[in-house]
Write a protein that holds these residues in place. Structure first.
Motif, PDB file in Angstrom:
ATOM      1  N   ARG A 136       0.856  -1.189   0.000  1.00 59.34           N
ATOM      2  CA  ARG A 136       0.000   0.000   0.000  1.00 59.34           C
ATOM      3  C   ARG A 136       0.890   1.235   0.000  1.00 59.34           C
ATOM      4  O   ARG A 136       1.984   1.217   0.560  1.00 59.34           O
ATOM      5  N   ARG A 137       0.428   2.308  -0.614  1.00 59.70           N
ATOM      6  CA  ARG A 137       1.180   3.554  -0.588  1.00 59.70           C
ATOM      7  C   ARG A 137       1.054   4.171   0.802  1.00 59.70           C
ATOM      8  O   ARG A 137      -0.056   4.403   1.287  1.00 59.70           O
ATOM      9  N   TYR A 138       2.188   4.416   1.439  1.00 57.50           N
ATOM     10  CA  TYR A 138       2.214   4.922   2.815  1.00 57.50           C
ATOM     11  C   TYR A 138       1.775   6.380   2.864  1.00 57.50           C
ATOM     12  O   TYR A 138       2.140   7.185   1.998  1.00 57.50           O
ATOM     13  N   VAL A 139       0.986   6.722   3.887  1.00 60.33           N
ATOM     14  CA  VAL A 139       0.538   8.094   4.110  1.00 60.33           C
ATOM     15  C   VAL A 139       1.376   8.685   5.247  1.00 60.33           C
ATOM     16  O   VAL A 139       1.207   8.304   6.406  1.00 60.33           O
ATOM     17  N   PRO A 140       2.310   9.596   4.958  1.00 55.33           N
ATOM     18  CA  PRO A 140       3.206  10.129   5.994  1.00 55.33           C
ATOM     19  C   PRO A 140       2.454  10.962   7.036  1.00 55.33           C
ATOM     20  O   PRO A 140       1.403  11.532   6.759  1.00 55.33           O
ATOM     21  N   LEU A 141       3.037  11.012   8.230  1.00 53.09           N
ATOM     22  CA  LEU A 141       2.554  11.879   9.298  1.00 53.09           C
ATOM     23  C   LEU A 141       3.756  12.615   9.863  1.00 53.09           C
ATOM     24  O   LEU A 141       4.734  11.991  10.299  1.00 53.09           O
ATOM     25  N   GLU A 142       3.705  13.931   9.837  1.00 53.96           N
ATOM     26  CA  GLU A 142       4.844  14.747  10.270  1.00 53.96           C
ATOM     27  C   GLU A 142       5.274  14.380  11.691  1.00 53.96           C
ATOM     28  O   GLU A 142       4.450  14.226  12.597  1.00 53.96           O
ATOM     29  N   GLY A 143       6.597  14.228  11.878  1.00 54.60           N
ATOM     30  CA  GLY A 143       7.157  13.920  13.187  1.00 54.60           C
ATOM     31  C   GLY A 143       7.204  12.443  13.522  1.00 54.60           C
ATOM     32  O   GLY A 143       7.616  12.078  14.634  1.00 54.60           O
ATOM     33  N   THR A 144       6.778  11.575  12.603  1.00 57.64           N
ATOM     34  CA  THR A 144       6.804  10.129  12.848  1.00 57.64           C
ATOM     35  C   THR A 144       7.514   9.418  11.707  1.00 57.64           C
ATOM     36  O   THR A 144       7.525   9.899  10.569  1.00 57.64           O
ATOM     37  N   THR A 145       8.076   8.248  12.013  1.00 57.97           N
ATOM     38  CA  THR A 145       8.742   7.423  11.009  1.00 57.97           C
ATOM     39  C   THR A 145       8.414   5.958  11.283  1.00 57.97           C
ATOM     40  O   THR A 145       8.728   5.450  12.366  1.00 57.97           O
ATOM     41  N   PRO A 146       7.789   5.265  10.346  1.00 65.29           N
ATOM     42  CA  PRO A 146       7.504   3.844  10.559  1.00 65.29           C
ATOM     43  C   PRO A 146       8.793   3.032  10.508  1.00 65.29           C
ATOM     44  O   PRO A 146       9.810   3.489   9.970  1.00 65.29           O
ATOM     45  N   TYR A 147       8.743   1.831  11.050  1.00 62.62           N
ATOM     46  CA  TYR A 147       9.949   1.007  11.150  1.00 62.62           C
ATOM     47  C   TYR A 147       9.613  -0.457  10.904  1.00 62.62           C
ATOM     48  O   TYR A 147       8.436  -0.854  10.886  1.00 62.62           O
ATOM     49  N   ILE A 148      10.655  -1.254  10.698  1.00 61.71           N
ATOM     50  CA  ILE A 148      10.497  -2.684  10.437  1.00 61.71           C
ATOM     51  C   ILE A 148       9.921  -3.371  11.672  1.00 61.71           C
ATOM     52  O   ILE A 148      10.348  -3.115  12.794  1.00 61.71           O
ATOM     53  N   VAL A 149       8.950  -4.250  11.444  1.00 61.52           N
ATOM     54  CA  VAL A 149       8.398  -5.075  12.519  1.00 61.52           C
ATOM     55  C   VAL A 149       8.373  -6.522  12.032  1.00 61.52           C
ATOM     56  O   VAL A 149       7.832  -6.811  10.961  1.00 61.52           O
ATOM     57  N   VAL A 169      -8.681 -11.711  19.142  1.00 63.19           N
ATOM     58  CA  VAL A 169      -7.925 -10.986  18.130  1.00 63.19           C
ATOM     59  C   VAL A 169      -6.443 -10.961  18.489  1.00 63.19           C
ATOM     60  O   VAL A 169      -6.074 -11.005  19.674  1.00 63.19           O
ATOM     61  N   LYS A 170      -5.603 -10.902  17.465  1.00 64.03           N
ATOM     62  CA  LYS A 170      -4.167 -10.666  17.608  1.00 64.03           C
ATOM     63  C   LYS A 170      -3.785  -9.511  16.693  1.00 64.03           C
ATOM     64  O   LYS A 170      -4.170  -9.497  15.517  1.00 64.03           O
ATOM     65  N   ASP A 171      -3.038  -8.542  17.221  1.00 64.67           N
ATOM     66  CA  ASP A 171      -2.580  -7.385  16.454  1.00 64.67           C
ATOM     67  C   ASP A 171      -1.124  -7.586  16.051  1.00 64.67           C
ATOM     68  O   ASP A 171      -0.293  -8.005  16.870  1.00 64.67           O
ATOM     69  N   PHE A 172      -0.787  -7.247  14.808  1.00 65.63           N
ATOM     70  CA  PHE A 172       0.577  -7.428  14.316  1.00 65.63           C
ATOM     71  C   PHE A 172       1.493  -6.263  14.709  1.00 65.63           C
ATOM     72  O   PHE A 172       2.627  -6.474  15.111  1.00 65.63           O
ATOM     73  N   LEU A 173       1.016  -5.031  14.538  1.00 65.18           N
ATOM     74  CA  LEU A 173       1.874  -3.853  14.677  1.00 65.18           C
ATOM     75  C   LEU A 173       1.620  -3.144  16.003  1.00 65.18           C
ATOM     76  O   LEU A 173       0.514  -3.211  16.551  1.00 65.18           O
ATOM     77  N   PRO A 174       2.613  -2.432  16.508  1.00 61.41           N
ATOM     78  CA  PRO A 174       2.427  -1.682  17.754  1.00 61.41           C
ATOM     79  C   PRO A 174       1.409  -0.558  17.593  1.00 61.41           C
ATOM     80  O   PRO A 174       1.147  -0.089  16.480  1.00 61.41           O
ATOM     81  N   LYS A 175       0.853  -0.129  18.724  1.00 64.63           N
ATOM     82  CA  LYS A 175      -0.035   1.039  18.702  1.00 64.63           C
ATOM     83  C   LYS A 175       0.853   2.280  18.653  1.00 64.63           C
ATOM     84  O   LYS A 175       1.283   2.811  19.673  1.00 64.63           O
ATOM     85  N   ASP A 176       1.150   2.718  17.447  1.00 65.72           N
ATOM     86  CA  ASP A 176       2.104   3.794  17.208  1.00 65.72           C
ATOM     87  C   ASP A 176       1.586   4.595  16.022  1.00 65.72           C
ATOM     88  O   ASP A 176       1.316   4.025  14.953  1.00 65.72           O
ATOM     89  N   MET A 177       1.462   5.904  16.188  1.00 64.85           N
ATOM     90  CA  MET A 177       0.931   6.749  15.128  1.00 64.85           C
ATOM     91  C   MET A 177       1.810   6.776  13.883  1.00 64.85           C
ATOM     92  O   MET A 177       1.386   7.264  12.824  1.00 64.85           O
ATOM     93  N   ALA A 178       3.014   6.242  13.985  1.00 64.28           N
ATOM     94  CA  ALA A 178       3.874   6.170  12.802  1.00 64.28           C
ATOM     95  C   ALA A 178       3.294   5.242  11.734  1.00 64.28           C
ATOM     96  O   ALA A 178       3.588   5.394  10.547  1.00 64.28           O
ATOM     97  N   PHE A 179       2.467   4.279  12.161  1.00 63.31           N
ATOM     98  CA  PHE A 179       1.890   3.316  11.223  1.00 63.31           C
ATOM     99  C   PHE A 179       0.520   3.812  10.758  1.00 63.31           C
ATOM    100  O   PHE A 179      -0.307   4.218  11.574  1.00 63.31           O
ATOM    101  N   ASP A 180       0.294   3.753   9.440  1.00 64.67           N
ATOM    102  CA  ASP A 180      -0.996   4.174   8.883  1.00 64.67           C
ATOM    103  C   ASP A 180      -1.901   2.981   8.579  1.00 64.67           C
ATOM    104  O   ASP A 180      -2.930   3.123   7.919  1.00 64.67           O
ATOM    105  N   CYS A 181      -1.493   1.797   9.038  1.00 68.27           N
ATOM    106  CA  CYS A 181      -2.284   0.589   8.841  1.00 68.27           C
ATOM    107  C   CYS A 181      -1.956  -0.393   9.960  1.00 68.27           C
ATOM    108  O   CYS A 181      -0.999  -0.188  10.717  1.00 68.27           O
ATOM    109  N   ASN A 182      -2.751  -1.430  10.070  1.00 67.32           N
ATOM    110  CA  ASN A 182      -2.442  -2.528  10.978  1.00 67.32           C
ATOM    111  C   ASN A 182      -2.976  -3.811  10.377  1.00 67.32           C
ATOM    112  O   ASN A 182      -3.726  -3.790   9.395  1.00 67.32           O
ATOM    113  N   PHE A 183      -2.570  -4.922  10.969  1.00 67.86           N
ATOM    114  CA  PHE A 183      -2.979  -6.249  10.530  1.00 67.86           C
ATOM    115  C   PHE A 183      -3.396  -7.033  11.755  1.00 67.86           C
ATOM    116  O   PHE A 183      -2.816  -6.878  12.829  1.00 67.86           O
ATOM    117  N   HIS A 184      -4.404  -7.864  11.575  1.00 66.53           N
ATOM    118  CA  HIS A 184      -4.954  -8.605  12.698  1.00 66.53           C
ATOM    119  C   HIS A 184      -5.326 -10.012  12.246  1.00 66.53           C
ATOM    120  O   HIS A 184      -5.572 -10.256  11.060  1.00 66.53           O
TER     121      HIS A 184
END
Length: 268
Positions: A136-149, A169-184
């Motif tokens: 997916r095309r990432y949607v940036p958010l100023e002041g945040t940077t996503p990282y490898i998980v 439910v199981k969540d894949f990614l941390p609750k972090d505003m750097a991520f614009d998506c999650n997987f479950h």
């Protein structure tokens, strides 16, 4: 039973040509395994790959179903500039590269790569592996940077979904505003259901991992089961009941999150 190219059941059928797949582009879709075809995509070698959800269906992402045969994979790197990617191993084992690091993932393992980090795949196990792949095309958010998980859902604890003991439910990614998506992974015990029919701006692509269910899409009910793919567009009413006897109904799915809705420029 999965039929078609996935288990080499080809040629004429004994009965009438029929299929459970339903397509309402932009709203929802149910794709059963029978009828899926191989796609040829540069970079993937000794693989069977099928494009499931895509912008042509109305999605803002692309989902793939991938079978990687021994010594197959993608050694060129998956993920164009500006794209985020994720792979989830359904069966077997894969060596997955995230930039300069290599991870050995078994069933339930996953790897998320942010923009600028390519995903590399190699099956060294000697037997075929199956995986769910996303971009997916990432949607940036100023002041945040996503990282490898990188993680293993088999080792993750289940959490009750909205307080219901038989929906987990199981969540894949941390609750972090750097991520614009999650997987479950969402799991329904037989007879369990959503607490209500959901209607929201987020869209989903879901691959059914086990069991059977009845899914409400735009207030119509469809039977779904292991091996099916479901696309749910924005504002499509959605909910399900788990049916069957002994097996939980579970699926892995994506969700866009943590971003406001962008408005188009009226001067354009």
């Amino acid at each position: 039973m999965i039929v078609g190219y996935q288990n080499n059941v080809l040629g004429y059928r004994a009965g009438l040509l029929q299929n459970r797949s339903v397509i309402k582009a932009g709203r929802y879709a149910v794709l059963e395994p029978d009828g899926l075809v191989r796609n040829v995509i540069p970079g993937f070698e000794n693989c069977d790959i099928t494009i499931l959800g895509s912008p042509k269906l109305g999605a803002s992402f692309v989902d793939y179903l991938l079978t990687i045969y021994p010594e197959g994979g993608n050694l060129q790197g998956f993920g164009a500039p500006g794209e985020e990617t994720l792979i989830y191993v359904i069966e077997g084992a894969l060596s997955v590269g995230t930039g300069e690091q290599v991870h050995d993932l078994a069933r339930g393992g996953f790897a998320y790569c942010p923009p600028g980090v390519k995903l590399f795949l190699h099956n060294r196990s000697g037997v075929p592996a199956r995986a769910f792949l996303y971009k997916r095309r990432y949607v940036p958010l100023e002041g945040t940077t996503p990282y490898i998980v990188v993680g293993d859902t088999e080792a993750m604890p289940w959490t009750e979904y909205e307080g219901m003991k038989d929906v987990l439910v199981k969540d894949f990614l941390p609750k972090d505003m750097a991520f614009d998506c999650n997987f479950h992974i969402l799991c329904f015990k037989p007879g369990a259901s959503h607490g209500y029919v959901e209607t929201h701006v987020q869209e989903h692509g879901a691959y059914c991992l086990s069991g059977q269910g009845m899914y409400n899409l735009d207030n119509q009910w469809f039977p779904v089961q292991k091996g099916d793919y479901i696309f749910m567009g924005a504002y499509c009413p959605q909910a399900c009941y788990a049916v069957g006897r002994d097996e939980d109904f579970a699926y892995v799915y994506s969700k866009d999150c943590n971003r406001d809705v962008a408005l188009s420029d009226p001067s354009c």
